[in-house]
Design a protein around this motif. Sequence first.
Motif, short mmCIF file in Angstrom:
data_model
loop_
_atom_site.label_atom_id
_atom_site.label_comp_id
_atom_site.label_asym_id
_atom_site.label_seq_id
_atom_site.Cartn_x
_atom_site.Cartn_y
_atom_site.Cartn_z
N MET A 1 0.85 -1.34 0.11
CA MET A 1 -0.09 -0.08 0.06
C MET A 1 0.89 1.27 -0.11
O MET A 1 0.50 2.17 -0.57
N ALA A 2 2.10 1.39 0.86
CA ALA A 2 2.76 2.27 0.71
C ALA A 2 3.53 2.59 -0.56
O ALA A 2 3.58 3.82 -0.96
N GLN A 3 4.04 1.68 -1.15
CA GLN A 3 4.21 1.71 -2.45
C GLN A 3 3.43 2.33 -3.46
O GLN A 3 3.74 3.32 -4.24
N LEU A 4 2.03 1.96 -3.43
CA LEU A 4 1.00 2.43 -4.35
C LEU A 4 0.90 3.77 -3.94
O LEU A 4 0.67 4.62 -4.94
N ILE A 5 0.81 4.39 -2.73
CA ILE A 5 0.91 5.53 -2.19
C ILE A 5 1.71 6.50 -2.85
O ILE A 5 1.68 7.76 -3.52
N ARG A 6 3.13 6.15 -2.94
CA ARG A 6 4.26 6.86 -3.39
C ARG A 6 4.03 6.86 -4.90
O ARG A 6 4.27 8.35 -5.44
N LEU A 7 3.57 5.82 -5.63
CA LEU A 7 3.51 6.00 -7.00
C LEU A 7 2.38 7.09 -7.49
O LEU A 7 2.53 7.63 -8.37
N PHE A 8 1.28 6.94 -6.50
CA PHE A 8 0.30 7.75 -6.84
C PHE A 8 0.46 9.28 -6.89
O PHE A 8 0.15 10.09 -7.53
N ASN A 9 1.56 9.46 -5.57
CA ASN A 9 1.95 11.09 -5.39
C ASN A 9 2.89 11.46 -6.62
O ASN A 9 2.67 12.40 -7.08
N SER A 10 3.62 10.34 -6.86
CA SER A 10 4.39 10.75 -8.12
C SER A 10 3.69 10.93 -9.54
O SER A 10 4.09 11.76 -10.26
N ASP A 11 2.71 10.25 -9.86
CA ASP A 11 1.69 10.60 -10.74
C ASP A 11 1.03 11.96 -10.79
O ASP A 11 0.78 12.58 -11.90
N LEU A 12 0.55 12.41 -9.53
CA LEU A 12 0.08 13.62 -9.34
C LEU A 12 0.92 14.68 -9.79
O LEU A 12 0.47 15.85 -10.13
N ILE A 13 2.35 14.65 -9.30
CA ILE A 13 3.28 15.69 -9.57
C ILE A 13 3.28 15.78 -11.27
O ILE A 13 3.65 16.84 -11.58
N LYS A 14 3.20 14.58 -12.00
CA LYS A 14 3.35 14.58 -13.30
C LYS A 14 2.29 15.27 -13.96
O LYS A 14 2.64 15.87 -14.84
N LEU A 15 1.21 15.35 -13.28
CA LEU A 15 -0.05 15.91 -13.84
C LEU A 15 0.25 17.37 -14.32
O LEU A 15 -0.49 17.90 -14.92
N LYS A 16 1.18 17.92 -13.41
CA LYS A 16 1.25 19.50 -13.24
C LYS A 16 2.14 19.85 -14.66
O LYS A 16 1.93 21.02 -14.98
N ARG A 17 2.73 18.82 -15.09
CA ARG A 17 3.18 19.27 -16.51
C ARG A 17 2.73 18.95 -17.74
O ARG A 17 3.06 19.23 -18.75
N THR A 18 1.34 18.47 -17.52
CA THR A 18 0.37 17.96 -18.62
C THR A 18 -0.98 19.07 -18.72
O THR A 18 -0.95 19.77 -17.76
N TYR A 19 -1.50 18.92 -19.90
CA TYR A 19 -2.77 19.76 -19.98
C TYR A 19 -4.07 18.75 -19.52
O TYR A 19 -5.11 19.16 -19.70
N ILE A 20 -3.61 17.73 -19.05
CA ILE A 20 -4.75 16.61 -18.86
C ILE A 20 -6.10 17.17 -17.94
O ILE A 20 -7.16 17.04 -18.14
N VAL A 21 -5.58 17.81 -16.64
CA VAL A 21 -6.46 18.26 -15.79
C VAL A 21 -7.32 19.40 -16.42
O VAL A 21 -8.67 19.49 -16.50
N LEU A 22 -6.50 20.25 -17.06
CA LEU A 22 -7.09 21.42 -17.59
C LEU A 22 -8.13 20.99 -18.96
O LEU A 22 -9.09 21.61 -18.86
N ILE A 23 -7.73 20.05 -19.76
CA ILE A 23 -8.67 19.55 -20.52
C ILE A 23 -10.11 18.89 -19.90
O ILE A 23 -10.88 19.12 -20.59
N HIS A 24 -9.85 18.10 -18.98
CA HIS A 24 -10.99 17.53 -18.15
C HIS A 24 -12.06 18.56 -17.87
O HIS A 24 -13.14 18.64 -18.30
N PHE A 25 -11.31 19.69 -17.24
CA PHE A 25 -12.47 20.78 -16.60
C PHE A 25 -12.85 21.59 -17.82
O PHE A 25 -14.05 22.25 -17.72
#
Length: 251
Positions: free
Chosen positions: A1-25
């Motif tokens: 579980m701790a490893q999955l949380i770490r990966l999830f946090n890493s993916d959240l940081i990566k989203l800041k470099r993309t337009y994926i969130v902006l496109i969604h909304f």
Amino acid sequence: MAQLIRLFNSDLIKLKRTYIVLIHFCIVLVGIGLFLGYYNISGYDSISKIVAYLQVIAIAFPLLSSIMCSMCVEQEYYSGNYKYILTASNPKYLTLMSKYIILICLGFGATLVSVLGFKFGINTIFNDNLFTLSFYMISILILVGSNLFEYILHLFLSLRFGKGASIGVGIVETLLSALLLTGLGDGIWQYIPCAWGVRFVSVWASFSSSKEIESIQEFQLIGLICGFATIFAFVILCIWFSKWEGKKSEE
């Protein structure tokens, strides 16, 4: 579980470099504006306006999920030819689970804003309170839950065959889901995942407005079967990904 949380946090940081969130909304806000503007000059009754809006969200879901999955996978391809998702965790499929959870969270957030934003607009402009907040919240859960299979499918297509295949299938699924909303889908829609969302949200709206107990009971069993099918598909995807070496068919 701790490893999955770490990966999830890493993916959240990566989203800041993309337009994926902006496109969604951006898509959500444009959709709300277009529908409220159209309904303001149309003669539809209030129930039809609400149901049609929810159906359109369900119909568009396969295409939008295909685009988001392909963008998410494409980001990994260009950032190191899938090196991160293939080596960042043990077992390997945890990185895929992290991507899947991120996509579901984004889909849920966009659907939440889309449905509740529409509810606020409909209440403000038309003074319409036909459905309670609980109706809209359950509709959101139905829309997202019915399309969990779509994220599984398009993650696989994006990884195995590339962006073009995923979006191409998404376009076909969106057209097919609209077609299966008609009488042509009776008796077969439950075997076609792209039709689950539009069918389930339609029967939920019908039940909420007329309290047809028989129809909702019939769909409860189908919903359980669809849920098991989604879980099974996810297990298969994880097994496949554990053996995948980062190659697409186009290579």
